[in-house]
Design an enzyme around this catalytic site. Sequence first.
Site, short mmCIF file in Angstrom:
data_model
loop_
_atom_site.label_atom_id
_atom_site.label_comp_id
_atom_site.label_asym_id
_atom_site.label_seq_id
_atom_site.Cartn_x
_atom_site.Cartn_y
_atom_site.Cartn_z
N HIS A 53 0.82 -1.20 0.00
CA HIS A 53 0.00 0.00 0.00
C HIS A 53 0.86 1.25 0.00
O HIS A 53 2.09 1.20 0.09
CB HIS A 53 -0.94 0.00 1.22
CG HIS A 53 -0.25 -0.02 2.54
ND1 HIS A 53 0.26 1.10 3.15
CD2 HIS A 53 0.02 -1.07 3.38
CE1 HIS A 53 0.80 0.76 4.30
NE2 HIS A 53 0.67 -0.55 4.47
N CYS A 112 2.99 -4.83 6.72
CA CYS A 112 2.74 -4.80 5.29
C CYS A 112 3.93 -4.21 4.55
O CYS A 112 4.95 -3.86 5.14
CB CYS A 112 1.47 -4.00 4.99
SG CYS A 112 -0.03 -4.84 5.53
#
Length: 509
Positions: free
Chosen positions: A450, A466
Site C-alpha cells: 500500500h 505490510c
Amino acid sequence: MLRLIFSLSALAAGLVSSSAFAMPSADGARPARPAERGALMLAQDGNIDIYYDARGNRVLVDADTGKVIAIQPPGSRLDRRALRRQMRMQELGRAPAEDDDRYYLDNPDDMARFRRRQLEENGRVIPPVDEYDDNSVDAYPPAPNNDEGYATTYPEAPKSDTIKRQPLNEASIDPEQPGQGEVLQVNPEAQAAQPPNTGGKATLDPSLSLGVRQDVAALQVLLDRGGASPGVIDGRFGSNVDKALAAYNEINGTNLKSTDAVGIQAALAQSGGDAFASYTITPEDAAGPYVASIPEDYSQKAKLDCMCYTSVTEALAERFHMDETYLKSINKGVDFNRPGTMIKVANFGKLVSTPVTRIIADKTKKEVYAYDGSGKLVAAYPATIGSADTPSPTGIHAVSRIALDPNYTYNPNINFKQGQNDKILTVPPGPNGPVGSVWIALDKPTYGIHGTPDPSKIGKTESHGCVRLTNWDARELAKLVSPGVTVEFVGGSTIADVGGTSTDEFTQQ
C-alpha cells in the site's frame, strides 16, 4: 742658456710624474669592504637609488656602480629616515641603544621606547601588552551557583503546541487533462526564482542545506525515468539512491556511476531531456479539496470527510515525485496558491508500462523488485517492510485484489490499539490515510502492499507488517499487476518468528 734648458727639463719631469700619479692602475681599484653579517651594504658616497620589483620588494641600488645593495621585503623595509639612521649608526660603528636620546616620531619602536622611558622616569612600570586581553576574569563572570556549587538556574523551554510535519502523499499518474497546466522542458538555470522577502536579514538557502545538491536531484530524476524509483526526489544521497542506481543498471543494462556527470547528462538527454521542467499552477490545483491538518487520533480521522492533502505544495510535490520541502526550496518566494504561477518541478518522464508477473519483497534491502513474464527486472521501489514487532509474512503469496483510494478500517480487536480507541472506526479515503491512496491485497488476510502518508520516510522507518511504498510508486505498481501475481518475501525476520498478524487492515469503499 744652460739655466733655461735645465728649468725646462725640470718642468717636463714634474708634469710626467704628476700624470703618472693621476692615471688609475689596473689593480689600483679600491677593494669593496665586505659587509658585516646582518648589516646593510652602503654605497660609496651615500648616493642610493630605490626601486620596487614586481613582488613589492624594495631594492636599494648603488647609483654609481649599479650594484644591488639590499632587498627589503614589503613587511620589513625601512623608510628613508630609518635607512639614514642605520647608515649613520654603521658609520659610527655602533647600533641604536636603548638609552639613545634620539627618537623619531614616525618610528613605532622609537615612540614605544620614548613612552616607556617617560613612565620609568615617573616611577611607573608599563606592563607587557597582551594581545588576547579578553581573557580577564571580568570578561567571563561566574555562573550562578547554589550552595553545592552547581548551577540551578536554567531557562524554561517555550510552551507551545507540538508542531508535527504534515504528510506528503498521493501522486496523480493520470494523463494531464486539458486546462490543468502544461509541462514545458526548460533549462533549470534559465528560470530564476524571485528571492523571498527576509526583512533585510541574511538567510540560508534551504536547497543548499544538509547535503542537498542539484546534480543528485538530476540523478534521482534519471533513475525514476528508468524504472528504478529513488523514493522522493530531494537532492540527497542515501541508501534509496544507491539501491535505485543498482536497479537502474540492471534494468537498462548499463554501468552508470553516481560520479559520472557526463554519463548522467547524456542519459537524461536520451530519456526525455532536462531533469527539471516548468509547470503552471491551475485553478484546479489551487481549489483542492484540502484539509487544514491531519489529526493523529483515529477517532478524529474518522470524523473528516476525506484524508485529503493539506496544501497545494503537498499535492504538487506528490504529483511530481518530490519532497515538499525541496519543491519549496527550488521555488523560493513563489505563491503556490495563485493560479497561473509558473514553478520548477521534476521532469520524471513516463511511467513503467510493462506488465508484472512476479514481485520480490526483500526485507533486508528494504526494496521491492517487479519482474515481467521473461524474468527481466522492469521496476524497483524502495519500501518499508514490516518491523521487529510486527514482521511481514514469509514465503510466496499472491495478489488477491487491488483498490485505489480505499478507506481504512480500524479494528482494535485485530489491529493495534491506539490510545482510548476501543471501537471499530472507518477512516475515509485519501492520500493522507493510513494506507495512502492504494491497497494491493495479498491472499494472506490483513496483509498487502500500500501507499503512505509519509513518502520521505519510506525505506527508513518500520511498518505494521505490510509493504509500504510511496503513493506514486504504489499506484504505478497497481497498474502493472493483476490478481494472481506472485509476491515472494525474502530476507529479514518473518511473522512466524514472533507470531501475530498485520495491523494494516482496510475496507474498500
